[in-house]
Design a protein around this motif. Structure first.
Motif, PDB file in Angstrom:
ATOM      1  N   LYS A 137       0.785  -1.227   0.000  1.00  0.00           N
ATOM      2  CA  LYS A 137       0.000   0.000   0.000  1.00  0.00           C
ATOM      3  C   LYS A 137       0.825   1.289   0.000  1.00  0.00           C
ATOM      4  N   LYS A 138       2.022   1.278   0.514  1.00  0.00           N
ATOM      5  CA  LYS A 138       2.774   2.507   0.689  1.00  0.00           C
ATOM      6  C   LYS A 138       3.581   2.866  -0.553  1.00  0.00           C
ATOM      7  N   ASP A 139       3.811   4.174  -0.721  1.00  0.00           N
ATOM      8  CA  ASP A 139       4.722   4.665  -1.750  1.00  0.00           C
ATOM      9  C   ASP A 139       6.119   4.634  -1.148  1.00  0.00           C
ATOM     10  N   LEU A 140       6.852   3.571  -1.437  1.00  0.00           N
ATOM     11  CA  LEU A 140       8.150   3.373  -0.795  1.00  0.00           C
ATOM     12  C   LEU A 140       9.176   4.409  -1.236  1.00  0.00           C
ATOM     13  N   SER A 141       9.066   4.898  -2.435  1.00  0.00           N
ATOM     14  CA  SER A 141      10.027   5.906  -2.907  1.00  0.00           C
ATOM     15  C   SER A 141       9.980   7.146  -2.025  1.00  0.00           C
ATOM     16  N   THR A 142       8.769   7.562  -1.651  1.00  0.00           N
ATOM     17  CA  THR A 142       8.614   8.724  -0.773  1.00  0.00           C
ATOM     18  C   THR A 142       9.181   8.438   0.613  1.00  0.00           C
ATOM     19  N   LEU A 143       8.932   7.236   1.111  1.00  0.00           N
ATOM     20  CA  LEU A 143       9.453   6.871   2.434  1.00  0.00           C
ATOM     21  C   LEU A 143      10.980   6.835   2.423  1.00  0.00           C
ATOM     22  N   ILE A 144      11.556   6.354   1.326  1.00  0.00           N
ATOM     23  CA  ILE A 144      13.023   6.307   1.210  1.00  0.00           C
ATOM     24  C   ILE A 144      13.602   7.718   1.238  1.00  0.00           C
ATOM     25  N   GLU A 145      12.994   8.609   0.487  1.00  0.00           N
ATOM     26  CA  GLU A 145      13.486   9.986   0.429  1.00  0.00           C
ATOM     27  C   GLU A 145      13.359  10.678   1.781  1.00  0.00           C
ATOM     28  N   ASP A 146      12.233  10.461   2.459  1.00  0.00           N
ATOM     29  CA  ASP A 146      12.030  11.086   3.768  1.00  0.00           C
ATOM     30  C   ASP A 146      13.062  10.594   4.775  1.00  0.00           C
ATOM     31  N   ALA A 147      13.300   9.287   4.822  1.00  0.00           N
ATOM     32  CA  ALA A 147      14.270   8.736   5.771  1.00  0.00           C
ATOM     33  C   ALA A 147      15.680   9.212   5.452  1.00  0.00           C
ATOM     34  N   GLU A 148      16.010   9.286   4.180  1.00  0.00           N
ATOM     35  CA  GLU A 148      17.356   9.724   3.782  1.00  0.00           C
ATOM     36  C   GLU A 148      17.561  11.196   4.118  1.00  0.00           C
ATOM     37  N   SER A 149      16.543  12.016   3.901  1.00  0.00           N
ATOM     38  CA  SER A 149      16.664  13.443   4.206  1.00  0.00           C
ATOM     39  C   SER A 149      16.823  13.695   5.700  1.00  0.00           C
ATOM     40  N   GLU A 150      16.273  12.804   6.517  1.00  0.00           N
ATOM     41  CA  GLU A 150      16.402  12.936   7.979  1.00  0.00           C
ATOM     42  C   GLU A 150      17.686  12.302   8.515  1.00  0.00           C
ATOM     43  N   GLY A 151      18.469  11.708   7.630  1.00  0.00           N
ATOM     44  CA  GLY A 151      19.726  11.090   8.049  1.00  0.00           C
ATOM     45  C   GLY A 151      19.564   9.730   8.686  1.00  0.00           C
ATOM     46  N   ASP A 152      18.388   9.157   8.562  1.00  0.00           N
ATOM     47  CA  ASP A 152      18.139   7.825   9.118  1.00  0.00           C
ATOM     48  C   ASP A 152      18.418   6.796   8.023  1.00  0.00           C
ATOM     49  N   TYR A 153      19.700   6.502   7.792  1.00  0.00           N
ATOM     50  CA  TYR A 153      20.090   5.632   6.691  1.00  0.00           C
ATOM     51  C   TYR A 153      19.739   4.167   6.964  1.00  0.00           C
ATOM     52  N   ARG A 154      19.643   3.820   8.204  1.00  0.00           N
ATOM     53  CA  ARG A 154      19.232   2.462   8.551  1.00  0.00           C
ATOM     54  C   ARG A 154      17.789   2.220   8.111  1.00  0.00           C
ATOM     55  N   LEU A 155      16.898   3.160   8.427  1.00  0.00           N
ATOM     56  CA  LEU A 155      15.501   3.025   8.018  1.00  0.00           C
ATOM     57  C   LEU A 155      15.366   3.127   6.502  1.00  0.00           C
ATOM     58  N   ALA A 156      16.157   3.994   5.887  1.00  0.00           N
ATOM     59  CA  ALA A 156      16.119   4.126   4.438  1.00  0.00           C
ATOM     60  C   ALA A 156      16.540   2.818   3.764  1.00  0.00           C
TER      61      ALA A 156
END
Length: 241
Positions: A137-156
């Motif tokens: 259901k989720k747009d993973l591309s958006t989630l990847i970008e959000d996590a990367e922008s926050e510096g959470d590379y583990r979650l990304a």
């Protein structure tokens, strides 16, 4: 002397009653045999009781009780004397026991947490409900970008790997089911080049996510490039395959 013997004989003779004779026998008394059984059934008249051997559990309980008594004797030894040094020793013993208890609890908690974060190789299982929901259901591309922008590379990295599973499922490389492991998906991929890249992606994901390792920016960027190249290869292989 002879006079004394004679006097004794005369006295003994005078005590005999008429009809007494040394040849007379005592009268035999007959017991009522009907009451013997009742005596035999009474435990008070059982003089041949046998003690049953203790079971292993009873022996263990007795041993534990003995050790506990020894422990209490050691802890409270000398307290009844009312000596200051005995009370000081008691305080130190209690502090030692509490310290050991805290140490054991800390070691157990640390070991349990490590086991929770370190599943066996090739057996890391998908987080059932959450990852299934993300893939479907989720747009993973958006989630990847959000996590990367926050510096959470583990979650990304987690989202990147889920995105790979999503494309493998969409293009029918794997039969996605939430109870399967990464090793199961690897065995379903028939194209060797995609299987090789998926092996790298799954290992990277397992080390970063389950191992809780600190991920540097350069390592994340390099892995992200390989992940995205794998997705392109999945799409092209299905189109031209």
């Amino acid at each position: 002397m002879l006079n004394l013997i004679g006097i004794g004989f005369i006295w003994a003779s005078s005590q005999l009653q008429p009809g007494d004779s040394l040849e007379n026998r005592p009268k035999v008394v007959e017991f009522d045999k009907s009451i013997i059984g009742s005596y035999q059934a009474d435990d008070d008249y059982d003089y041949f009781k046998y003690t049953e051997e203790e079971s292993a559990w009873t022996k263990l309980q007795n041993w534990l009780n003995l050790q506990w008594s020894k422990f209490l004797d050691w802890v409270f030894s000398g307290v009844s004397e009312g000596n200051f040094w005995n009370y000081l020793a008691l305080t130190l013993k209690i502090l030692l026991i509490l310290g050991l208890g805290v140490l054991i609890f800390w070691l157990f908690n640390k070991y349990y947490v490590v086991r929770q974060k370190s599943p066996p190789a090739d057996q890391s299982q998908i987080n059932l409900s959450e990852e299934e929901r993300l893939i479907q259901k989720k747009d993973l591309s958006t989630l990847i970008e959000d996590a990367e922008s926050e510096g959470d590379y583990r979650l990304a990295s987690r989202y990147l790997f889920l995105n790979i599973l999503k494309y493998l499922k969409t293009h029918h490389f794997i039969d996605y089911q939430f109870q399967k492991t990464n090793a199961d998906y690897k065995s379903e991929i028939t194209q060797q080049d995609i299987k090789s890249e998926f092996t790298f992606a799954s290992r990277f994901y397992e080390f970063v996510w389950y191992g809780d390792f600190k991920l540097e920016v350069s390592d994340f960027k390099s892995a992200k490039t390989r992940f995205e190249n794998l997705i392109d290869k999945i799409q092209k292989t299905r189109v031209h395959g």
